[in-house]
Design a protein around this motif. Structure first.
Motif, mmCIF file in Angstrom:
data_model
loop_
_atom_site.group_PDB
_atom_site.id
_atom_site.type_symbol
_atom_site.label_atom_id
_atom_site.label_comp_id
_atom_site.label_asym_id
_atom_site.label_seq_id
_atom_site.Cartn_x
_atom_site.Cartn_y
_atom_site.Cartn_z
ATOM 1 N N TYR A 41 4.135 -2.572 -5.869
ATOM 2 C CA TYR A 41 3.720 -3.783 -5.169
ATOM 3 C C TYR A 41 2.693 -3.349 -4.142
ATOM 4 O O TYR A 41 2.980 -2.528 -3.288
ATOM 5 C CB TYR A 41 4.886 -4.435 -4.434
ATOM 6 C CG TYR A 41 6.032 -4.851 -5.323
ATOM 7 C CD1 TYR A 41 6.961 -3.908 -5.748
ATOM 8 C CD2 TYR A 41 6.180 -6.153 -5.740
ATOM 9 C CE1 TYR A 41 8.007 -4.273 -6.561
ATOM 10 C CE2 TYR A 41 7.236 -6.527 -6.547
ATOM 11 C CZ TYR A 41 8.139 -5.594 -6.952
ATOM 12 O OH TYR A 41 9.177 -5.950 -7.762
ATOM 13 N N GLY A 42 1.494 -3.898 -4.242
ATOM 14 C CA GLY A 42 0.590 -3.502 -3.178
ATOM 15 C C GLY A 42 -0.856 -3.800 -3.454
ATOM 16 O O GLY A 42 -1.226 -3.996 -4.587
ATOM 17 N N PRO A 43 -1.699 -3.818 -2.404
ATOM 18 C CA PRO A 43 -1.325 -3.698 -0.993
ATOM 19 C C PRO A 43 -0.705 -4.983 -0.458
ATOM 20 O O PRO A 43 -1.237 -6.055 -0.704
ATOM 21 C CB PRO A 43 -2.653 -3.425 -0.304
ATOM 22 C CG PRO A 43 -3.702 -3.747 -1.276
ATOM 23 C CD PRO A 43 -3.127 -3.853 -2.621
ATOM 24 N N VAL A 44 0.419 -4.857 0.234
ATOM 25 C CA VAL A 44 1.113 -6.024 0.791
ATOM 26 C C VAL A 44 1.221 -5.884 2.309
ATOM 27 O O VAL A 44 0.817 -4.875 2.878
ATOM 28 C CB VAL A 44 2.525 -6.174 0.173
ATOM 29 C CG1 VAL A 44 2.445 -6.539 -1.276
ATOM 30 C CG2 VAL A 44 3.343 -4.925 0.378
ATOM 31 N N GLU A 45 1.792 -6.920 2.908
ATOM 32 C CA GLU A 45 1.933 -6.924 4.361
ATOM 33 C C GLU A 45 2.872 -5.798 4.793
ATOM 34 O O GLU A 45 3.842 -5.494 4.111
ATOM 35 C CB GLU A 45 2.498 -8.281 4.789
ATOM 36 C CG GLU A 45 2.173 -8.605 6.213
ATOM 37 C CD GLU A 45 2.463 -10.059 6.528
ATOM 38 O OE1 GLU A 45 2.572 -10.873 5.602
ATOM 39 O OE2 GLU A 45 2.562 -10.350 7.725
ATOM 40 N N ALA A 91 -7.292 4.834 1.970
ATOM 41 C CA ALA A 91 -8.222 4.498 3.047
ATOM 42 C C ALA A 91 -8.924 3.165 2.790
ATOM 43 O O ALA A 91 -9.477 2.564 3.710
ATOM 44 C CB ALA A 91 -9.258 5.606 3.206
ATOM 45 N N LEU A 92 -8.891 2.700 1.539
ATOM 46 C CA LEU A 92 -9.518 1.410 1.217
ATOM 47 C C LEU A 92 -8.677 0.236 1.694
ATOM 48 O O LEU A 92 -9.161 -0.883 1.773
ATOM 49 C CB LEU A 92 -9.728 1.284 -0.289
ATOM 50 C CG LEU A 92 -10.796 2.154 -0.917
ATOM 51 C CD1 LEU A 92 -10.775 1.995 -2.415
ATOM 52 C CD2 LEU A 92 -12.157 1.776 -0.391
ATOM 53 N N TYR A 93 -7.396 0.473 1.947
ATOM 54 C CA TYR A 93 -6.509 -0.624 2.353
ATOM 55 C C TYR A 93 -5.822 -0.294 3.672
ATOM 56 O O TYR A 93 -4.625 -0.029 3.686
ATOM 57 C CB TYR A 93 -5.448 -0.892 1.286
ATOM 58 C CG TYR A 93 -5.952 -0.927 -0.127
ATOM 59 C CD1 TYR A 93 -6.719 -1.992 -0.570
ATOM 60 C CD2 TYR A 93 -5.675 0.095 -1.019
ATOM 61 C CE1 TYR A 93 -7.171 -2.032 -1.865
ATOM 62 C CE2 TYR A 93 -6.125 0.066 -2.315
ATOM 63 C CZ TYR A 93 -6.878 -1.007 -2.729
ATOM 64 O OH TYR A 93 -7.334 -1.044 -4.012
ATOM 65 N N PRO A 94 -6.565 -0.264 4.784
ATOM 66 C CA PRO A 94 -5.896 0.058 6.037
ATOM 67 C C PRO A 94 -4.961 -1.066 6.468
ATOM 68 O O PRO A 94 -5.174 -2.228 6.103
ATOM 69 C CB PRO A 94 -7.053 0.226 7.025
ATOM 70 C CG PRO A 94 -8.166 -0.540 6.446
ATOM 71 C CD PRO A 94 -7.988 -0.545 4.974
ATOM 72 N N ARG A 95 -3.948 -0.720 7.209
ATOM 73 C CA ARG A 95 -2.959 -1.653 7.773
ATOM 74 C C ARG A 95 -2.252 -2.462 6.686
ATOM 75 O O ARG A 95 -2.043 -3.647 6.816
ATOM 76 C CB ARG A 95 -3.615 -2.580 8.814
ATOM 77 C CG ARG A 95 -4.236 -1.787 9.976
ATOM 78 C CD ARG A 95 -4.908 -2.686 10.973
ATOM 79 N NE ARG A 95 -5.888 -3.526 10.327
ATOM 80 C CZ ARG A 95 -5.843 -4.841 10.348
ATOM 81 N NH1 ARG A 95 -4.869 -5.454 10.959
ATOM 82 N NH2 ARG A 95 -6.795 -5.529 9.759
ATOM 83 N N THR A 96 -1.959 -1.811 5.587
ATOM 84 C CA THR A 96 -1.176 -2.462 4.541
ATOM 85 C C THR A 96 -0.093 -1.493 4.077
ATOM 86 O O THR A 96 -0.042 -0.353 4.518
ATOM 87 C CB THR A 96 -2.036 -2.836 3.319
ATOM 88 O OG1 THR A 96 -2.631 -1.652 2.830
ATOM 89 C CG2 THR A 96 -3.106 -3.840 3.643
ATOM 90 N N ILE A 128 -4.598 -0.701 -8.706
ATOM 91 C CA ILE A 128 -4.850 -0.215 -7.346
ATOM 92 C C ILE A 128 -5.819 0.964 -7.423
ATOM 93 O O ILE A 128 -5.819 1.701 -8.407
ATOM 94 C CB ILE A 128 -3.504 0.154 -6.677
ATOM 95 C CG1 ILE A 128 -3.677 0.318 -5.180
ATOM 96 C CG2 ILE A 128 -2.871 1.388 -7.294
ATOM 97 C CD1 ILE A 128 -2.376 0.325 -4.426
ATOM 98 N N ASP A 129 -6.681 1.096 -6.413
ATOM 99 C CA ASP A 129 -7.666 2.176 -6.452
ATOM 100 C C ASP A 129 -6.996 3.531 -6.233
ATOM 101 O O ASP A 129 -6.197 3.698 -5.331
ATOM 102 C CB ASP A 129 -8.702 1.955 -5.361
ATOM 103 C CG ASP A 129 -9.661 0.854 -5.737
ATOM 104 O OD1 ASP A 129 -10.656 1.152 -6.384
ATOM 105 O OD2 ASP A 129 -9.380 -0.307 -5.404
ATOM 106 N N MET A 130 -7.379 4.485 -7.104
ATOM 107 C CA MET A 130 -6.804 5.835 -7.008
ATOM 108 C C MET A 130 -7.928 6.857 -6.972
ATOM 109 O O MET A 130 -8.976 6.645 -7.556
ATOM 110 C CB MET A 130 -5.920 6.129 -8.225
ATOM 111 C CG MET A 130 -4.746 5.232 -8.377
ATOM 112 S SD MET A 130 -4.050 5.401 -9.997
ATOM 113 C CE MET A 130 -2.952 6.776 -9.746
ATOM 114 N N LYS A 131 -7.665 7.972 -6.291
ATOM 115 C CA LYS A 131 -8.660 9.049 -6.282
ATOM 116 C C LYS A 131 -8.624 9.803 -7.608
ATOM 117 O O LYS A 131 -9.647 10.248 -8.103
ATOM 118 C CB LYS A 131 -8.357 10.010 -5.140
ATOM 119 C CG LYS A 131 -8.729 9.442 -3.780
ATOM 120 C CD LYS A 131 -8.398 10.430 -2.695
ATOM 121 C CE LYS A 131 -7.619 9.745 -1.603
ATOM 122 N NZ LYS A 131 -6.798 10.644 -0.822
#
Lengths: 212, 231
Positions: A41-45, A91-96, A128-131
């Motif tokens: 699940y993500g990115p979520v609150e 780093a693409l989804y800060p504060r999640t 979801i974005d992965m390296k």
């Protein structure tokens, strides 16, 4: 949604994606007789106390087949959380937050590597974005000093177990886990064989995603 | 979509070479990131097919389930919180979006729009920086509402997969037209996966829901084929 199977290698991998309707990504993955169900699940609150300013925080939950989760299950959660933190482009989804849920369905010895591969497929399914990708292979050392990829039927005949996790860019080890007693040479042999074997895992990942 | 070949399929971490863009300038879309060690190539960050649009735009067409707000997206949201001059709207992203009470047509500090918690709103994303909460407006640059604003309570909202949303928004896709020939209905599609619809009868709404839910798991070519049978 047919089950994708791979008989080409002796790992005997099987996978089914999108098994859960409400999760962003989910995968049922099996290695031999070991089966794990995973969901992302993500990115979520994110909860206030787990908020990270510069990147997404990863939380993982491992549910054993029966009973309450114990210390060994906490260890698996910790291992998977660490792998996800390195592999996801957090780093693409800060504060999640990114939540990883795992449910053990069957265990025949390769539980850790099976769980890690299931998480990777669930991540790919969720988009979801992965390296990079990560794939895991288990390797066993029996009491007769034999090295084998397939887990011995009798658990007491296992002297040592290795789990190596590799990435798909340069084939570096990103995590490893060992149990039991073994020599350095045995460790090196296991590492080399697993590094070859993980290529088949990545090919299997690609086949799975192409078919669904 | 038929030109997608397995050779154009990339997994995260794989390097994409042979970029055929002009002046070596590349605009990258979702699923791609720059390769720091070799500026002539790109790295995939999602699993998907590489798509190219002349002269120099690249993106990966893959599965994407969770909505990530982007500027100028038209989204559907549900009001979750109301304060004196701000609304909090759930648009399916990690953080709920904020919508100013003044961002409606004809709204002033004294005349506020009639919006309540639970209302469905069709709005435009005006600010979507990853470090900040997304911001919505219900007016265009001429301060007119156009199609944006609060949607009627008689409608019905469902969540669909992003892939199907993209297909439905394509004007050449026959799915909505074919359904429209059977019975009249109104539909509002938000790119965040939420869809609002209204029809004369409850039965028709349920038919729509069922049709979309089946279409979620069909290939685009199959949907077109099935639609053709109803011509």
């Amino acid at each position: 949604m047919e089950v994708i199977e791979s008989f080409e290698n002796n790992l005997n991998l099987k996978c089914k994606l999108q098994v859960l309707s409400r999760a962003d990504g989910s995968a049922m993955f099996s290695e031999g007789q070991t089966v794990v169900l995973s969901a992302i699940y993500g990115p979520v609150e994110v909860k206030m106390q787990k908020l990270l300013i510069e990147k997404a925080s990863v939380e993982s939950v491992f549910k054993p087949k029966s009973g309450l989760p114990g210390v060994s299950d906490r260890y698996k959660e910790y291992l998977i959380k660490n792998i996800c933190e390195t592999a996801l482009a957090s780093a693409l989804y800060p504060r999640t937050a990114v939540l990883v849920n795992l449910q053990e369905m069957q265990n025949q010895g390769q539980l850790i590597s099976c769980a890690i591969n299931a998480v990777c497929l669930a991540c790919l399914d969720s988009g979801i974005d992965m390296k990079f990708l990560f794939g895991a292979v288990s390797y066993f050392l029996t009491k007769e000093e034999e090295l084998t990829l397939t887990p011995p039927i009798n658990e007491s005949s296992v002297k040592a177990m290795f789990v190596f996790v590799f990435n798909n860019t340069k084939g570096d080890v990103i995590a490893s886990h060992t149990e039991g007693r073994f020599s350095i040479d045995q460790y090196k042999t296991a590492l080399d064989i697993c590094r070859d074997e993980v290529k088949k895992v990545f090919i299997f990942f690609k086949e799975t995603l192409l078919d669904t | 979509m038929s030109e997608l070949s397995p050779a154009d399929f990339y997994l995260p971490g794989e390097i994409i070479r042979n970029l055929k863009s002009k002046d070596r300038e590349v605009i990258i879309g979702p699923g791609l990131c720059r390769n720091e060690s070799d500026t002539k190539s790109l790295i995939a960050s999602q699993a998907g097919y590489l798509c190219f649009r002349a002269p120099n735009t690249y993106w990966l067409e893959g599965r994407r389930n969770r909505y990530i707000p982007k500027k100028a997206d038209l989204v559907l949201g549900i009001v979750t919180k109301k304060s004196s001059d701000n609304l909090k709207v759930d648009i399916g992203s990690a953080e709920s979006a904020s919508l100013s009470m003044l961002a409606f047509e004809g709204a002033t500090k004294k005349v506020k729009p009639d919006v309540n918690v639970g209302d469905v709103i069709y709005a435009k994303v005006i600010n979507a920086h990853k470090e900040m909460e997304p911001e919505l407006v219900c007016i265009d640059q001429y301060y007119k509402a156009g199609k944006l604003g609060v949607l009627s309570n008689e409608g019905f909202v469902i969540n669909l997969k992003q892939k199907l949303i993209q297909q439905m928004l394509n004007p050449e896709n026959p799915l909505l037209r074919t359904l429209g020939r059977k019975f009249p209905y109104e539909i509002v599609i938000g790119v965040n996966g939420k869809v609002w619809m209204r029809a004369n009868q409850c039965k028709d709404v349920l038919t729509l829901c069922r049709a979309f839910q089946i279409a979620e798991y069909q290939k685009e070519t199959d949907i077109i084929g099935i639609c053709r049978q109803f011509k």
